[in-house]
Scaffold this motif. Structure first.
Motif, PDB file in Angstrom:
ATOM      1  N   MET B   1       0.818  -1.198   0.065  1.00 17.62           N
ATOM      2  CA  MET B   1       0.068  -0.142  -0.033  1.00 17.62           C
ATOM      3  C   MET B   1       0.873   1.243   0.132  1.00 17.62           C
ATOM      4  SD  MET B   1      -2.923   1.205   2.671  1.00 17.62           S
ATOM      5  CE  MET B   1      -3.936   0.633   1.365  1.00 17.62           C
ATOM      6  N   LEU B   2       0.625   2.228  -0.818  1.00 17.93           N
ATOM      7  CA  LEU B   2       1.468   3.430  -0.864  1.00 17.93           C
ATOM      8  C   LEU B   2       1.357   4.189   0.582  1.00 17.93           C
ATOM      9  CD1 LEU B   2       0.064   5.365  -3.915  1.00 17.93           C
ATOM     10  CD2 LEU B   2       2.471   4.262  -3.715  1.00 17.93           C
ATOM     11  N   ALA B   6      -1.798   5.148   3.006  1.00 20.70           N
ATOM     12  CA  ALA B   6      -2.130   4.598   4.196  1.00 20.70           C
ATOM     13  C   ALA B   6      -2.178   5.735   5.226  1.00 20.70           C
ATOM     14  CB  ALA B   6      -0.841   3.795   4.886  1.00 20.70           C
ATOM     15  N   GLU B 155      -4.941  -4.202   5.016  1.00 21.28           N
ATOM     16  CA  GLU B 155      -3.977  -3.200   5.639  1.00 21.28           C
ATOM     17  C   GLU B 155      -4.552  -1.792   5.813  1.00 21.28           C
ATOM     18  OE1 GLU B 155      -0.418  -2.801   3.308  1.00 21.28           O
ATOM     19  OE2 GLU B 155       0.615  -1.789   4.870  1.00 21.28           O
ATOM     20  N   PHE B 159      -5.123   0.565   9.051  1.00 24.56           N
ATOM     21  CA  PHE B 159      -4.611   1.832   9.315  1.00 24.56           C
ATOM     22  C   PHE B 159      -5.864   2.802   9.897  1.00 24.56           C
ATOM     23  CE2 PHE B 159      -0.695   0.781   6.987  1.00 24.56           C
ATOM     24  CZ  PHE B 159       0.320   1.524   7.688  1.00 24.56           C
ATOM     25  N   ILE B 252      -1.007  -5.173  10.379  1.00 28.62           N
ATOM     26  CA  ILE B 252      -0.292  -4.535   9.676  1.00 28.62           C
ATOM     27  C   ILE B 252       1.004  -5.016   9.338  1.00 28.62           C
ATOM     28  CG2 ILE B 252       0.948  -2.190   8.794  1.00 28.62           C
ATOM     29  CD1 ILE B 252      -1.588  -1.014  10.250  1.00 28.62           C
TER      30      ILE B 252
END
Lengths: 489, 318
Positions: B1-2, B6, B155, B159, B252
């Motif tokens: 994930m970028l 996030a 993920e 977050f 995560i």
């Protein structure tokens, strides 16, 4: 009980003024065209209130869904919707076939031209078009000479602007080979139309457009197929404040790929990586919606904060595919545009199917004299502007404006072209409780991947101001859904 | 994930939680002020103190009147923690990650923002103000439900969870800090209806009234502290929030929940353990204000560690 006035009573056949224009819905005697009959019956059956209600419902969903574009130089409340007219513009399938053939031919020639210009420049050596025209174009990128884009494709996504004249004949007005936008509105408009007129879709068999994003993803994956079976694709956006941000986000979402900004990317060893929560992750293909000038500060504009330093080097090394390729803007130069018919003949040995709007190039002394003598009849455009800015519309200009443009042309003849003022076609739009004709153009979208795909229809842009010829959304333009329908037996 | 994505999910989630909490504080205080009208007792400044923005308030307003405080906490864009500012923030985050969140999440946040903005545009809150703040609270809770029901619990979702629970832990601790003085017995009010009102208002500020009654019945200060800080099952209790945030951190990273693999996990684990092995009496003896101060410092430290570990742009380690 008082009955609500139906559209027919307010605006029957005799009331709607076709004027001295080609009308997309009505023939010259004001009767609906064959393929518009069903739509016409449906619309006149509705009360004007009902029609307005549907229009409002459509616009409200656009706000709710956030289908908006940003207006530059404003602060909060900067997002606007593009006004949407719920009367579709209808095009016959056989006429569309002809447009499709014409667009495919044109894209093939333009792609060969760009490739040629950045390699051998055969077309210049053979003097099929004048060398100085290309060399002097502001959008010619010497940095791109020698680049070899994957699969030899430069213009992966094109949004050609077409207009009709008084006789209904289509002409190409602009090619838009850089980062044309609008396809997201086409796709969203269609969703809204399905809510407004569900029954018409069934009876008219309107060509579907839902496969656009699938085709786009295929075309992007195709660019990396020699390197990997599972390419990582991203859409590169300048960010949330860009006027077309909604579209960037929409396309990424529909393709299920990452939407990245320049600051999310980093180049190491001529490879491009995304910064992720698990460290750096390789990316293979970028559908970039950032202009050449800003894409890599090491190669183009040094002051760009939007771009990715080292991106072009990675591209040269064949480690990242870019769609569209850098350098395609050369063919958007309006003087270069004037020579597209020559390109089609030179590269394909064919006659152009779609015509250019007749164009006078001012660098040529004879043509310039003709233009200068007839400034009150021509539309004069600078070679490298878009969005309808910096133009002179002769018939509507003052003597002072004409004198100003005469000076501009004489000072820099290379930078100007002139075209006769076209009497653009019109389509009926809902204005309060009745219909009025407004000028329209058409932007079809073309994807060049394994083969060339033309999305049926495209974005019909409407100049909402009465009598206006400017359809750009930044200057008060609206849009309509465009339906390609089979000819009725 | 970028990393940027996030971070946006994390903040989107925090901002919505913040807006909901501020709306609840206001709503409870509006109720209270009606009940206490006969006492001539209008307490609006503590609300500003709860969000920690006294200084900023006095830069823009001369007195903590009801009108000023409502404006400051609800619509004032000069206040980065106002409901409108929080929603602008949440919406900007959501807008930059529309391709990652579900269409329903975006639509809801967009409408949430438009609703509050429209009321703000129409000259602030009116007589129907209670309804308005209830709407905000409900919209915040809807967002949690929509997120839970439409976004993959991967993920990104974690977050978001982490952000929500850290924000909630922070807000519950602030309620205790500001309102704790009312739990101290004052001679004229002990056992009076006034006392009962204040105590239940405090519990309602954390949506804890009914759950507290079920758990402890009678209202006793030490039990309230125990419930709001140390309860393991009540969703707004600090310990519960920290445990949930901790679960998401480990989801995560994929590391063992009993151990740690990065700095935020270590710091959060330590904070959680110290709470898990303390009692309400320990907290009260040490001093509520000192406890809350320490708590907030440590919660911030976890947030900072998270940011450095996952969002930092310098981290170019392949």
């Amino acid at each position: 009980m008082q009955q609500q006035t139906s559209m027919e009573q307010i605006n029957g056949v005799s009331e709607y003024d076709v004027g001295d224009f080609y009308d997309e819905m009505f023939a010259h005697d004001s009767s609906p065209r064959d393929n518009c009959n069903l739509l016409y019956k449906r619309v006149i059956g509705l009360t004007s209130l009902d029609l307005q209600r549907r229009k409002l419902a459509a616009e409200r969903s656009m706000v709710r869904l956030g289908i908006t574009f940003n207006v530059y130089g404003d602060e909060e409340g900067t997002e606007r919707i593009i006004p949407f007219d719920i009367l579709p513009r209808i095009i016959n399938a056989d006429e569309w076939q002809w447009v499709t053939d014409g667009l495919k031919q044109r894209i093939a020639a333009l792609n060969l031209f760009i490739g040629d210009i950045y390699s051998d420049q055969k077309i210049l050596k053979d003097r099929a078009i004048p060398e100085h025209v290309v060399r002097s174009a502001a959008s010619f990128r010497p940095q791109c000479v020698g680049l070899k884009p994957p699969k030899g494709i430069w213009c992966h996504i094109t949004g050609t602007d077409l207009v009709r004249d008084q006789e209904g004949k289509f002409y190409v007005l602009e090619d838009n080979l850089r980062c044309p936008s609008g396809v997201s509105y086409v796709l969203q408009n269609r969703q809204l139309m399905k809510q407004a007129f569900p029954d018409l879709f069934e009876s008219l068999s309107v060509r579907p457009i839902d496969d656009y994003c699938g085709k786009l993803l295929d075309a992007l994956n195709y660019l990396a197929e020699d390197r990997t079976d599972t390419p990582t694709v991203g859409v590169l956006t300048p960010g949330v404040y860009n006027s077309a941000y909604f579209e960037h986000s929409f396309l990424a979402q529909q393709m299920g790929v990452d939407l990245v900004e320049g600051r999310d990317l980093v180049v190491q060893d001529k490879k491009v990586y995304m910064r992720t929560t698990k460290g750096l992750a390789r990316i293979d293909v970028l559908y970039r919606r950032i202009d050449d000038d800003f894409i890599d500060p090491k190669v183009f504009r040094e002051d760009s904060l939007l771009g990715v330093p080292g991106l072009i080097e990675a591209y040269e090394a064949g480690n990242i595919a870019l769609a569209n390729a850098p350098g395609t803007g050369i063919a958007d130069d309006k003087v270069v545009y004037a020579y597209v018919p020559e390109m089609i003949k030179y590269y394909l040995g064919e006659d152009p199917i779609l015509s250019n709007v007749p164009t006078f190039v001012c660098w040529d002394e004879k043509q310039r004299d003709h233009v200068l003598k007839n400034l009150d009849k021509f539309v004069v455009k600078p070679a490298n502007e878009s969005g309808g800015y910096g133009m002179l519309i002769g018939p509507r200009s003052t003597r002072e404006e004409q004198a100003k443009f005469a000076d501009l042309i004489k000072a820099n003849p290379r930078n100007y072209i002139a075209q006769p003022t076209l009497s653009l076609s019109r389509a009926p739009v809902i204005i309060e409780d009745h219909l009025e004709g407004r000028h329209v153009d058409l932007r079809p979208f073309i994807i060049y991947g394994r083969d060339v795909f033309v999305l049926p229809g495209g974005l019909t842009r409407v100049a909402l101001k009465k009598g206006s010829l400017v359809v750009n959304s930044s200057q008060g333009g609206g849009s309509k859904d465009t339906w390609v329908v089979e000819e009725l037996p | 994930m970028l990393s940027r994505v996030a971070e946006s999910i994390y903040w989107m989630s925090r901002y919505v939680e913040r807006a909901e909490n501020v709306a609840r504080f206001i709503s409870v205080n509006l109720n209270l002020s009606m009940d206490l009208a006969s006492e001539g007792h209008q307490q609006w400044l503590p609300l500003v103190t709860t969000t920690g923005d006294d200084k900023l308030f006095y830069e823009h307003y001369d007195a903590p009147t009801k009108r000023n405080v409502l404006q400051f906490l609800t619509f004032d864009r000069n206040n980065p923690n106002s409901i409108l500012s929080s929603l602008v923030g949440a919406r900007e985050c959501a807008r930059s990650i529309r391709e990652v969140i579900s269409a329903e999440m975006w639509e809801h946040i967009n409408n949430f923002y438009l609703m509050v903005k429209d009321v703000g545009g129409a000259d602030g809150v009116s007589e129907e103000q209670l309804v308005f703040y209830e709407q905000i609270r409900a919209s915040g809770q809807h967002f949690i439900g929509i997120t839970d029901a439409t976004m993959t619990h991967g993920e990104g979702w974690h977050f978001g969870q982490f952000g929500r629970f850290m924000e909630r832990a922070d807000k519950t601790s602030r309620i205790l800090d500001v309102k704790y003085y009312i739990l101290l017995p004052s001679p004229q009010h002990v056992g009076s209806p006034f006392d009962e009102l204040q105590w239940s208002a405090l519990l309602r500020s954390a949506s804890a009234f009914e759950m507290y009654r079920q758990r402890y019945g009678r209202i006793i200060p030490a039990n309230i502290v125990s419930f709001l800080v140390l309860d393991r099952a009540f969703p707004r209790a600090i310990l519960h929030c920290l445990s949930k945030a901790n679960d998401s951190l480990h989801a995560i990273s994929g590391s063992d929940p009993e151990s740690f693999s990065n700095l935020p996990e270590q710091r959060l684990g330590q904070l959680r353990a110290s709470l898990a092995f303390t009692s309400a009496d320990d907290i009260i003896n040490r001093g509520m204000h000192e406890f809350v101060d320490d708590m907030q410092r440590r919660v911030n430290a976890v947030g900072l560690a998270l940011s450095n570990t996952f969002f930092a742009r310098e981290a170019d380690v392949a």
